[in-house]
Enzyme design. Structure first.
Site, mmCIF file in Angstrom:
data_model
loop_
_atom_site.group_PDB
_atom_site.id
_atom_site.type_symbol
_atom_site.label_atom_id
_atom_site.label_comp_id
_atom_site.label_asym_id
_atom_site.label_seq_id
_atom_site.Cartn_x
_atom_site.Cartn_y
_atom_site.Cartn_z
ATOM 1 N N CYS A 2 0.835 -1.197 0.000
ATOM 2 C CA CYS A 2 0.000 0.000 0.000
ATOM 3 C C CYS A 2 0.870 1.248 0.000
ATOM 4 C CB CYS A 2 -0.901 0.025 1.233
ATOM 5 S SG CYS A 2 -1.831 -1.486 1.495
ATOM 6 N N ASN A 74 1.791 -0.304 5.308
ATOM 7 C CA ASN A 74 2.279 -0.578 3.964
ATOM 8 C C ASN A 74 3.230 -1.751 4.065
ATOM 9 O OD1 ASN A 74 3.441 -0.561 1.398
ATOM 10 N ND2 ASN A 74 4.869 1.068 1.931
#
Length: 640
Positions: A2, A74
């Site tokens: 991400c 992430n």
């Protein structure tokens, strides 16, 4: 995988939800599948999601049972399933099957020590509403990037610098003090960046922001120690094989299609051979090479597709390849520089961009062989300590009164640099892989005013000199490996790999950098890593029974990019027009006559192509990020 961003602090209201949406918009490539926002009071967290695990219910931000602790992540947590089981035994309740949810419950259970339990690649932000505390954490080796700004008692963070520039609380300025460092390394080591007042959270660190104060704590480091009780080779081979096998198995967890970047060399072939043990479908492999340049180098210097195809055929993969044309590189160069954020002038960004673009057509996740060279001694420079040791055994009067005087008066440069380096300690002489401009060249190319202000090691920058301060071994090869794992690996190899793969919405996983494998490799005697003329000796031995002879016996070549050949022909006029333009010269950064020397044959040497490429990428980056600031239009973000 991400892209994350967010903020908290006194002027967070000035930034606002709209700015958060703009920050997310400019990093949409990192996560085109989903978007999530937490916004409350003076705090905002945002995420763009590339859905890999728990596709249906893994929406972020993730919260705890009371909804007073929120997290965005992430990356991937490879041991999340075992962590989840242990947390459920302790009474924690889960509402998703995602790896990210274990983070919020680990924080509830262990506080700021939560990060010690994670095995993965990650950049994490946790906000604790009750304590009004923001925590940022970056994985141990620095696989995932994380940047931040601290301004007016407010912190803003993001996976990419371009997202920070969208929040309008900081002027976009060049960090002039670091220009000399950039010319030397082609990247900026340490916390600072080439943007003034924008910082990196360092690998293995956690940052805590509370009560308008910021502190950073190191939670992990690599430890090399001299082993006076070295074991037999078989012992090391078996443990390497076991740890790497577990690492690959972990990195095959995915709810979406998966493939492997294949060069035909040792590292990617080892990854492929191990992956085949656990993957029950036909693996997809991907390779790229360059079209033959007009001023042609040796075949292996621009194209290794034949080697990759041979490996793919041997293992029976579904293989895809792409040939890069010189013209399309110029067409895509601004896009590549844009995605790198800083002008990371590593030419291998080019093939990696097209490799990721190729893979995107078929998969969402790829495994690659990054990190093997830095962990198991894969560069010929690691042979230097042994060569210097042999040289120093020559009687001093022969070295001082015969060899060195004769060599220094010769009209060629061969051997001169080695003689100088042989007189220095490893701390003094070793500055890592990929060095571009020497200190004497930096003083010649920079204008006098800028050179006076630019910080290189001998003028006050303490990050590089401090690296060996707490190093516990006197083994010079291990000292070099330590340096490269702390500097070259996160700042060049992994930064480039993350930014370029994510520019094509591809998750890149690196099994050689499982931290348990890295820790174990640090305990292996260096004479088993680089043995005689054999780089990565113990790694080859560990997997020799699984690999074909044509891979084991092949000479290391690296990722071939014919940048010097292209600069002499196809790119020559383009580069001259950029570097000698009034726009570039009027900045007053560089001496015009020195740059002209690259094109009229005055400045020549082994690094000439690399140096020209650095200057080109810097100028294009400057036009994009400094001159034109940031263009918020989604229709026109790549500025020519």
């Amino acid at each position: 995988m991400c892209g994350i961003c967010g903020f908290t602090g006194d002027i967070a209201g000035f930034i606002g939800r709209r700015n958060l949406e703009e920050m997310l918009g400019i990093i949409r490539h990192r996560g085109p599948d989903d978007e999530g926002i937490y916004s409350k009071g003076e705090t905002g967290l945002g995420i763009r999601r590339l859905s890999i695990l728990d596709i249906k219910s893994g929406h972020q931000p993730i919260h705890n049972e009371k909804k007073n602790i929120w997290v965005v992540c992430n990356g991937e947590i490879y041991n999340f399933q075992s962590l989840k089981r242990s947390l459920m035994i302790k009474g924690h309740e889960f509402y998703t099957n995602s790896d990210t949810e274990v983070i919020v419950h680990l924080y509830e259970e262990y506080g700021e020590k939560f990060v010690l339990y994670l095995n993965g690649m990650f950049a994490i932000a946790i906000y604790d509403e009750t304590r009004k505390k923001l925590m940022l954490a970056r994985d141990r080796l620095g696989v995932k990037p994380l940047y931040y700004i601290l301004n007016n008692r407010t912190i803003v963070f993001a996976s990419e610098i371009k997202a920070l520039l969208m929040c309008n609380i900081l002027d976009t300025e060049l960090n002039y003090n670091k220009l000399g460092t950039y010319l030397k390394y082609r990247y900026i080591p340490g916390e600072q960046t080439l943007f003034k007042n924008i910082y990196k959270l360092m690998p293995g660190y956690i940052l805590i922001y509370a009560n308008n104060k910021i502190k950073t704590n190191k939670y992990w480091d690599i430890t090399f120690k001299d082993d006076n009780n070295a074991k037999e080779e078989l012992y090391y081979r078996e443990n390497i094989s076991k740890l790497f096998s577990l690492s690959v198995e972990d990195r095959l967890i995915s709810d979406v299609p998966l493939g492997i970047f294949l060069s035909g060399g040792l590292d990617s072939t080892i990854v492929l051979s191990e992956a085949l043990k656990f993957y029950d479908k036909r693996l997809k492999t991907f390779s790229v090479g360059f079209e033959k340049p007009l001023k042609s180098p040796n075949l292996n210097e621009y194209n290794e597709l034949n080697y990759a195809k041979k490996v793919a055929d041997f293992y029976g993969t579904e293989h895809y390849e792409y040939i890069i044309k010189p013209k399309e590189v110029l067409e895509d160069l601004n896009r590549i520089i844009w995605h790198l954020d800083e002008p990371l002038s590593d030419p291998t960004s080019i093939p990696l961009y097209y490799l990721s673009k190729l893979a995107k057509r078929h998969v969402k996740v790829v495994l690659s062989g990054e990190g093997a060279d830095e962990v198991f001694a894969g560069y010929t420079i690691y042979k230097e300590p042994e060569v210097i040791k042999r040289y120093r055994k020559i009687p001093g009067f022969i070295r001082n009164y015969l060899i060195e005087p004769i060599n220094l008066c010769m009209p060629f440069n061969y051997g001169k640099d080695f003689i100088k380096r042989a007189k220095l300690s490893v701390e003094e002489r070793y500055k890592g892989v990929g060095l571009t401009f020497k200190d004497c060249e930096i003083s010649a190319i920079l204008s006098s005013d800028l050179y006076a202000n630019s910080i290189i090691e001998d003028k006050g920058d303490q990050y590089i000199p401090s690296i060996f301060n707490n190093f516990k071994s006197r083994d010079e090869v291990n000292m070099m490996l330590f340096f490269d794992q702390k500097v070259w690996l996160p700042e060049d190899v992994l930064m480039k790999s993350d930014k370029i793969s994510m520019s094509n919405s591809i998750e890149l996983r690196v099994p050689f950098l499982d931290y348990k494998l890295v820790e174990y490799a640090a305990s292996i005697p260096s004479n088993l890593k680089y043995k005689g003329d054999n780089e990565k000796y113990i790694l080859k031995e560990a997997f020799k029974d699984n690999l074909p002879d044509f891979v084991l016996n092949r000479k290391k070549n690296g990722f071939p990019v014919p940048i010097t050949s292209l600069l002499k022909k196809e790119y020559r006029e383009f580069v001259m027009d950029i570097l000698l333009s009034q726009t570039a010269l009027n900045r007053g950064y560089f001496n015009k006559s020195y740059i002209e020397g690259y094109f009229n044959g005055v400045n020549t040497g082994n690094n000439t192509g690399r140096q020209i490429w650095l200057l080109l990428t810097f100028e294009l980056w400057h036009r994009m990020f400094i001159d034109n600031k940031i263009n918020k239009s989604k229709e026109n973000i790549y500025i020519a």
